[in-house]
Design a protein around this motif. Structure first.
Motif, PDB file in Angstrom:
ATOM      1  N   SER A 241     -17.102  22.397  35.586  1.00 33.40           N
ATOM      2  CA  SER A 241     -16.412  22.029  35.450  1.00 33.40           C
ATOM      3  C   SER A 241     -16.316  21.942  33.703  1.00 33.40           C
ATOM      4  N   ASP A 242     -14.815  22.160  32.949  1.00 31.82           N
ATOM      5  CA  ASP A 242     -14.919  22.003  31.847  1.00 31.82           C
ATOM      6  C   ASP A 242     -15.061  20.175  31.939  1.00 31.82           C
ATOM      7  N   THR A 243     -14.272  19.579  32.246  1.00 31.70           N
ATOM      8  CA  THR A 243     -13.279  18.458  33.147  1.00 31.70           C
ATOM      9  C   THR A 243     -14.242  17.354  33.185  1.00 31.70           C
ATOM     10  N   SER A 244     -14.752  17.342  34.407  1.00 27.90           N
ATOM     11  CA  SER A 244     -15.625  16.273  35.384  1.00 27.90           C
ATOM     12  C   SER A 244     -16.193  16.277  35.921  1.00 27.90           C
TER      13      SER A 244
ATOM     14  N   VAL B  85     -20.652  16.276  24.906  1.00 22.08           N
ATOM     15  CA  VAL B  85     -20.437  16.892  26.635  1.00 22.08           C
ATOM     16  C   VAL B  85     -19.794  18.079  26.589  1.00 22.08           C
ATOM     17  N   THR B  86     -19.904  18.917  26.763  1.00 21.08           N
ATOM     18  CA  THR B  86     -19.105  20.496  27.158  1.00 21.08           C
ATOM     19  C   THR B  86     -18.560  20.686  28.247  1.00 21.08           C
ATOM     20  N   ALA B  87     -19.228  20.488  29.744  1.00 23.38           N
ATOM     21  CA  ALA B  87     -19.766  21.404  30.705  1.00 23.38           C
ATOM     22  C   ALA B  87     -20.117  19.606  31.850  1.00 23.38           C
ATOM     23  N   TRP B  88     -19.476  20.511  32.647  1.00 19.74           N
ATOM     24  CA  TRP B  88     -20.306  19.406  33.812  1.00 19.74           C
ATOM     25  C   TRP B  88     -20.498  19.594  35.112  1.00 19.74           C
ATOM     26  N   GLN B  89     -21.610  20.140  35.758  1.00 13.53           N
ATOM     27  CA  GLN B  89     -22.399  21.456  36.499  1.00 13.53           C
ATOM     28  C   GLN B  89     -22.732  20.490  38.338  1.00 13.53           C
ATOM     29  N   VAL B  90     -22.369  20.671  39.155  1.00 13.92           N
ATOM     30  CA  VAL B  90     -22.860  20.131  40.367  1.00 13.92           C
ATOM     31  C   VAL B  90     -23.706  20.607  41.375  1.00 13.92           C
TER      32      VAL B  90
END
Length: 69
Positions: free
Chosen positions: A15-18, A54-59
């Motif tokens: 996500s580009d958000t959280s 931070v530009t992206a969040w990954q799970v």
């Protein structure tokens, strides 16, 4: 007595958000492809950085779904 059998599959969502948005997107997309999704476990989290921001969040998710009878 009834028994059920479940399977677990690993997926990655970004996500580009959280992180929360990445989890939501991953679970919702899984539910469109897999039947009987019953839960998900966040196995790993990672962020991407650009110039220290931070530009992206990954799970990485372990998604559980119950197999049909």
């Amino acid at each position: 007595m009834t028994a059920s059998v479940a399977r677990v599959t690993t997926i990655t969502a970004r996500s580009d958000t959280s992180f929360e948005d990445a989890v939501k997107a991953g679970v919702e997309r899984s539910a469109k492809t897999l039947r009987n999704v019953s839960g998900a476990w966040v196995k790993d989290q990672k962020v991407e950085l650009t110039d220290g921001v931070v530009t992206a969040w990954q799970v990485v998710l372990e998604v559980t779904f119950v197999l049909d009878d």
